[in-house]
Motif scaffolding. Structure first.
Motif, PDB file in Angstrom:
ATOM      1  N   CYS A 140       0.908  -1.199   0.044  1.00 44.74           N
ATOM      2  CA  CYS A 140       0.013   0.092   0.109  1.00 44.74           C
ATOM      3  C   CYS A 140       0.958   1.283   0.050  1.00 44.74           C
ATOM      4  O   CYS A 140       0.152   2.279  -0.130  1.00 44.74           O
ATOM      5  N   SER A 163      -8.204  -1.107  -4.054  1.00 41.85           N
ATOM      6  CA  SER A 163      -8.468  -0.383  -2.518  1.00 41.85           C
ATOM      7  C   SER A 163      -8.112  -1.498  -1.619  1.00 41.85           C
ATOM      8  O   SER A 163      -7.850  -2.528  -1.620  1.00 41.85           O
ATOM      9  N   ARG A 164      -7.831  -0.819  -0.370  1.00 41.53           N
ATOM     10  CA  ARG A 164      -7.405  -1.737   0.897  1.00 41.53           C
ATOM     11  C   ARG A 164      -8.699  -2.734   1.078  1.00 41.53           C
ATOM     12  O   ARG A 164      -8.089  -3.743   1.534  1.00 41.53           O
ATOM     13  N   GLU A 165      -9.905  -2.260   0.870  1.00 42.70           N
ATOM     14  CA  GLU A 165     -10.934  -2.939   1.106  1.00 42.70           C
ATOM     15  C   GLU A 165     -11.056  -4.208   0.275  1.00 42.70           C
ATOM     16  O   GLU A 165     -11.174  -5.250   0.847  1.00 42.70           O
ATOM     17  N   ASP A 178      -5.082   7.347  -5.602  1.00 38.73           N
ATOM     18  CA  ASP A 178      -6.711   7.201  -5.074  1.00 38.73           C
ATOM     19  C   ASP A 178      -6.816   5.687  -5.042  1.00 38.73           C
ATOM     20  O   ASP A 178      -7.847   5.295  -4.535  1.00 38.73           O
ATOM     21  N   LYS A 179      -5.964   4.739  -5.424  1.00 36.47           N
ATOM     22  CA  LYS A 179      -5.965   3.292  -5.493  1.00 36.47           C
ATOM     23  C   LYS A 179      -4.653   2.892  -4.759  1.00 36.47           C
ATOM     24  O   LYS A 179      -3.765   2.628  -5.122  1.00 36.47           O
TER      25      LYS A 179
END
Length: 327
Positions: free
Chosen positions: A235, A253-255, A245-246
């Motif tokens: 990350c 995304s982290r999710e 933003d990614k």
């Protein structure tokens, strides 16, 4: 010369092989080389990669697991179904090729710009973050009893090593001082479980195809430690290559990353991941400073080192963004 040596080596363990062809050096450094070549065989050509430290070179860097350990790790991962090249042969003294191993070549792309921009990887970008989460879960699930001896690292040891390297440059940087203080103040302590940690899970060490992740490369920094370290490292903003933003590699995304990880039944601690993201950002900044120091003082004024060295300032911006709401 190396084509002759490789041909002799391959004939000793690959039954039926008649030689090698298309030898090309892919990369190199002070102590290690990577070569691509084809094994010529009556049943069809076998694409292969040689990773080696030629005879006469010194020991691996302090943090490196060593090529023999890397070969074992990659084979254990392959056997467990982790996307990893299959190890074909570990070099022996009789091979006269130094220390290292030969693995099967996996076709695909490692250049971030192409992975993040080219249309052929559009579908892969949609699934990569989850795939990486699933792959990290598999890596962290490998039985420690089946692994070679590796360094055992804690957050406190990582902080101490980073500070030692940073102080050694005698190049004060207030943002690095802030980050070191924050890391010392927020050390989460020992994790509930110590696992295998890849140590450099990011762009450049991942082979990607239109279908997604195909192989994880370069296990040389593998160690035993907090599994959240790998999730934090992927990350780090430096591996997003402009797609800020990614958070996961500039494509996810982290999710999504966490969902893939948890799908395998493993637990994610977001606070620990954030801690390791800060640690990873500072680590890359210190590494950039090291590149600049070597450019300034070394006998070879490599432009590549200078280009990487200047990125230390980017990590300062990243650290301020990370720490502003938390300092």
């Amino acid at each position: 010369m190396i084509e002759v040596e490789l041909g002799r080596c391959v004939a000793g363990w690959c039954s039926g092989a008649t030689g090698v062809a298309n030898c090309a050096r892919l990369s190199g450094g002070a102590s290690q080389e990577t070569w691509s070549f084809d094994i010529v065989h009556p049943d069809g050509t076998i694409g292969a990669i040689l990773r080696r430290a030629p005879s006469g070179y010194g020991a691996a860097p302090e943090r490196a697991a060593g090529l023999n350990a890397e070969a074992v790790l990659m084979q254990r991962a392959y056997d467990a179904g982790v996307p990893s090249p299959r190890v074909l042969h570990v070099l022996q003294p009789r091979d006269d090729l130094g220390t290292g191993f030969i693995m099967q070549r996996v076709e695909g792309e490692t250049i971030p710009r192409k992975i993040l921009r080219d249309e052929k990887f559009a579908r892969a970008r949609l699934m990569l973050a989850r795939q990486l989460g699933e792959t990290l879960a598999a890596i962290h699930g490998l039985a420690l009893s089946q692994l070679p001896e590796l360094r055992r690292m804690t957050a406190a040891k990582e902080i101490a090593e980073l500070e030692r390297d940073y102080r050694g440059f005698d190049w004060p940087r207030p943002v690095f001082e802030l980050a070191l203080r924050w890391l010392r103040d927020h050390d989460p302590g020992a994790p509930k479980e110590m696992t295998l940690v890849h140590g450099d899970f990011r762009h450049g060490n991942l082979i990607i195809g239109p279908d997604g992740l195909r192989a994880v490369l370069d296990w040389e920094l593998a160690h035993i430690g907090d599994p959240m370290e790998d999730l934090g490292w992927i990350c780090v903003n430096s591996w997003r290559f402009g797609e800020i933003d990614k958070p996961v590699g500039g494509f996810g995304s982290r999710e999504e990353l966490f969902a893939g990880y948890q799908k395998a039944g493993r637990h994610v601690d977001p606070k620990r991941v954030t801690f390791w993201e800060v640690m990873g950002t500072l680590r890359w900044g210190v590494m950039c400073c090291g590149m600049m120091q070597r450019f300034r003082s070394g006998p070879e004024h490599s432009v590549e080192r200078a280009m990487i060295g200047r990125r230390a300032s980017e990590t300062e911006i990243d650290l301020l963004r990370l720490l502003a709401p938390r300092a």
